[in-house]
Scaffold this motif. Structure first.
Motif, mmCIF file in Angstrom:
data_model
loop_
_atom_site.group_PDB
_atom_site.id
_atom_site.type_symbol
_atom_site.label_atom_id
_atom_site.label_comp_id
_atom_site.label_asym_id
_atom_site.label_seq_id
_atom_site.Cartn_x
_atom_site.Cartn_y
_atom_site.Cartn_z
ATOM 1 N N HIS A 31 0.835 -1.312 0.063
ATOM 2 C CA HIS A 31 0.336 -0.132 -0.094
ATOM 3 C C HIS A 31 0.822 1.389 -0.074
ATOM 4 O O HIS A 31 1.947 1.319 0.571
ATOM 5 C CB HIS A 31 -0.839 -0.070 1.421
ATOM 6 C CG HIS A 31 -2.167 -0.989 1.143
ATOM 7 N ND1 HIS A 31 -2.159 -2.137 1.715
ATOM 8 C CD2 HIS A 31 -3.301 -0.886 0.537
ATOM 9 C CE1 HIS A 31 -3.434 -2.726 1.584
ATOM 10 N NE2 HIS A 31 -3.950 -1.965 0.590
ATOM 11 N N ASP A 74 -6.848 0.110 -1.616
ATOM 12 C CA ASP A 74 -6.419 -0.932 -2.583
ATOM 13 C C ASP A 74 -6.146 -0.451 -3.997
ATOM 14 O O ASP A 74 -5.511 -1.237 -4.536
ATOM 15 C CB ASP A 74 -7.751 -1.995 -2.660
ATOM 16 C CG ASP A 74 -7.505 -2.694 -1.180
ATOM 17 O OD1 ASP A 74 -6.668 -2.778 -0.578
ATOM 18 O OD2 ASP A 74 -8.745 -3.065 -1.115
ATOM 19 N N LYS A 85 -1.316 0.846 -5.046
ATOM 20 C CA LYS A 85 -0.343 -0.145 -4.536
ATOM 21 C C LYS A 85 0.956 -0.099 -5.268
ATOM 22 O O LYS A 85 0.517 0.136 -6.382
ATOM 23 C CB LYS A 85 -1.248 -1.294 -4.403
ATOM 24 C CG LYS A 85 -2.121 -1.652 -3.195
ATOM 25 C CD LYS A 85 -2.415 -3.191 -3.148
ATOM 26 C CE LYS A 85 -3.535 -3.463 -1.840
ATOM 27 N NZ LYS A 85 -4.129 -4.831 -2.101
#
Length: 230
Positions: free
Chosen positions: A89, A103, A106
């Motif tokens: 992350h 999400d 990343k």
């Protein structure tokens, strides 16, 4: 927060807080594990100026540098990472407040590949090492070549002197041929001329001439033996 009206301050209001930064996307989403990748991070609340001093993180590793671009964009240079092929992350901290993980934001560390920067650095390293090797080698090889050539020359001269010293006879001593015989001849001639005996004179000359011939022949034999020891 304190409001000032007509020189009078209001009571502090503790209900004001800064909105935390958020991340929504990163570009590119992968880079070499050795670091030095420039990653653009998109989001919000990154500050109104560079004085906000945002700091970006890939997982728990802080970026080597983080440059503020706008309230919605920062650019970081990744440091050396770990955990290959794991999506980490990407978060940003402003004024000590760190964004939550998203999400969609990343970054993945991959094996280092020969990109332009890596290729240039590796090529410069190999070229420097190659130049160092070639600069020493000629000197070493030339020194060896000089020593070998000098050894060949010295050996050749020694062999030639050894060979010619056997075939060349020592210089013959100069012999004055017939000197003793001619001296006796003159003495005896003067003696018989003073006596007035022509027959004795001729006989004396004959004897002394024989001695002269024999001594000259002996000298010839000595010179021949000196030239040819066989």
């Amino acid at each position: 927060v304190v409001a000032v009206v007509g020189g009078q301050e209001s009571a502090p209001f503790k209900g004001f807080t800064y909105l935390p930064p958020t991340t929504s996307e990163v570009e590119p989403s992968s880079g070499p594990v050795i670091g030095r990748s420039r990653v653009t991070i998109f989001g919000n609340n990154f500050g109104t100026s560079a004085a906000s001093e945002p700091k970006a993180y890939i997982g728990e590793i802080e970026c080597k540098t983080t440059r503020w671009v706008s309230n919605t964009q920062v650019i970081c240079e990744t440091a050396r990472g770990k955990d290959l092929y794991v999506k980490h992350h990407v978060t940003v901290a402003v004024q000590g407040i760190r964004s939550k993980s998203d999400d969609n934001a990343k970054f993945e560390y991959i094996e280092a590949r020969a990109g332009p920067e890596l290729a240039s650095s590796s090529s410069s390293t190999s070229s420097s090492s190659h130049s160092a090797t070639t600069s020493r080698a000629p000197g070493e090889y030339l020194t060896i070549a000089y020593l070998v050539a000098l050894g060949i020359i010295i050996g050749s001269v020694a062999c030639m002197r050894f060979i010619f010293s056997k075939n060349v006879a020592p210089p013959a001593k100069k012999v004055r041929r017939g000197f003793f015989a001619r001296t006796i001849n003159r003495v005896w001639g003067m003696f018989f001329q003073s006596q007035g005996d022509s027959g004795a004179e001729s006989s004396a000359y004959h004897i002394v001439d024989s001695i002269d011939i024999e001594m000259e022949a002996s000298s010839e034999i000595d010179i021949t033996e000196t030239r040819d020891p066989r």
